[in-house]
Design an enzyme around this catalytic site. Sequence first.
Site, mmCIF file in Angstrom:
data_model
loop_
_atom_site.group_PDB
_atom_site.id
_atom_site.type_symbol
_atom_site.label_atom_id
_atom_site.label_comp_id
_atom_site.label_asym_id
_atom_site.label_seq_id
_atom_site.Cartn_x
_atom_site.Cartn_y
_atom_site.Cartn_z
ATOM 1 N N GLU A 146 -12.951 -28.601 -2.609
ATOM 2 C CA GLU A 146 -12.045 -27.657 -1.675
ATOM 3 C C GLU A 146 -13.050 -26.703 -0.841
ATOM 4 O OE1 GLU A 146 -8.278 -24.547 -1.614
ATOM 5 O OE2 GLU A 146 -9.243 -25.029 -3.279
ATOM 6 N N ASP A 179 -7.199 -27.618 2.901
ATOM 7 C CA ASP A 179 -6.110 -26.614 2.604
ATOM 8 C C ASP A 179 -5.834 -25.817 4.050
ATOM 9 O OD1 ASP A 179 -5.406 -23.702 2.334
ATOM 10 O OD2 ASP A 179 -5.631 -24.056 0.204
ATOM 11 N N HIS A 182 -7.374 -22.098 4.382
ATOM 12 C CA HIS A 182 -8.648 -21.926 4.604
ATOM 13 C C HIS A 182 -9.082 -22.370 5.787
ATOM 14 C CE1 HIS A 182 -9.213 -20.223 0.715
ATOM 15 N NE2 HIS A 182 -8.705 -21.274 0.091
ATOM 16 N N HIS A 205 -3.276 -29.046 0.375
ATOM 17 C CA HIS A 205 -2.632 -27.704 0.091
ATOM 18 C C HIS A 205 -2.098 -27.298 1.357
ATOM 19 C CE1 HIS A 205 -5.001 -26.146 -3.581
ATOM 20 N NE2 HIS A 205 -3.967 -27.022 -3.868
ATOM 21 N N ARG A 211 -0.295 -16.995 3.372
ATOM 22 C CA ARG A 211 -0.185 -17.525 1.879
ATOM 23 C C ARG A 211 1.472 -17.231 1.712
ATOM 24 N NH1 ARG A 211 -3.952 -20.616 -0.250
ATOM 25 N NH2 ARG A 211 -5.761 -19.376 -0.865
ATOM 26 N N GLU A 240 0.691 -24.177 -1.970
ATOM 27 C CA GLU A 240 -0.109 -23.222 -2.788
ATOM 28 C C GLU A 240 0.052 -21.847 -2.256
ATOM 29 O OE1 GLU A 240 -4.590 -22.746 -4.195
ATOM 30 O OE2 GLU A 240 -4.211 -22.805 -2.213
#
Length: 280
Positions: A146, A179, A182, A205, A211, A240
Amino acid sequence: MKFGVTTYLWSAEFTPAQVPVLPELKRRGFDGVELPIFRPVGFDTRWIRRALDDNGLTCTIAAVLVPGFSLISDDADVRRRSIANVRDIVHVAAELGSEYVAGPLYVPVGELPGRRRTEAEWRRAIGAYQQLGDTLDADRVTLAIEPLNRFETFFLNTIDDGVALCEAVDHPRVGLLFDTFHANIEAKDVARACLTGGRHIKYVHTSENDRGTPGSGHVDWPGVFRALSAIGYDGWLTIESFGFSLGDLSAAAAIWRDIESSPEVIAFEGIEFLKKVLGF
């Protein structure tokens, strides 16, 4: 596609206290859960496997290196112990029936030396992942490395660098975790970054830009899903986020407030959004 959710939403580690949420996750349409492993030695897989089987769920593994471990250290003994630690994580994943170990498995999250990575560190990472190849093959587990944003690591921040790393390692069971949280920070175009990852993307993710609940922010979800379709991705889409009061884990993820009214909102409204956009 398979739909998963990290148990980090409820706890820093998966314990019997989290088992009661499993039936509701199944009822809401999840295929499995992403379980954290920090220290694999002595990890009891039996009761977890039983709880998953009882609820018709499977699992994937999220793993990080704790302080004291590093695949890129200039200390050969630290590298040796770290490679052994990742091997142990892979073994635990196999015992749990997981086909994936995903995470920033190169240095501990938050290790920021105040400089760019060195060429020597890059070579050490390549060598370490190559040494893990036989274990991944024997256990039939894929490692999804990741890239993290610049505020969480100095070593691997972009999908472009992740692709370069995978191509240098050159092993079919070493790939990338894409992800959206990110990538939303580090990529100029999140969907294009997904296309860049291409065949190297082994795990995804689905995280909103803050988030929070997928679909509640400004991540380009239609673009991401078009890109995943274009590269032929048909694997896990795992929601996530992190619990709001999990001590060191919340601090590592810089969660200083309640992102939503409850973790369940992120999980249950999130999967409804993902399935709606994807036409499930």
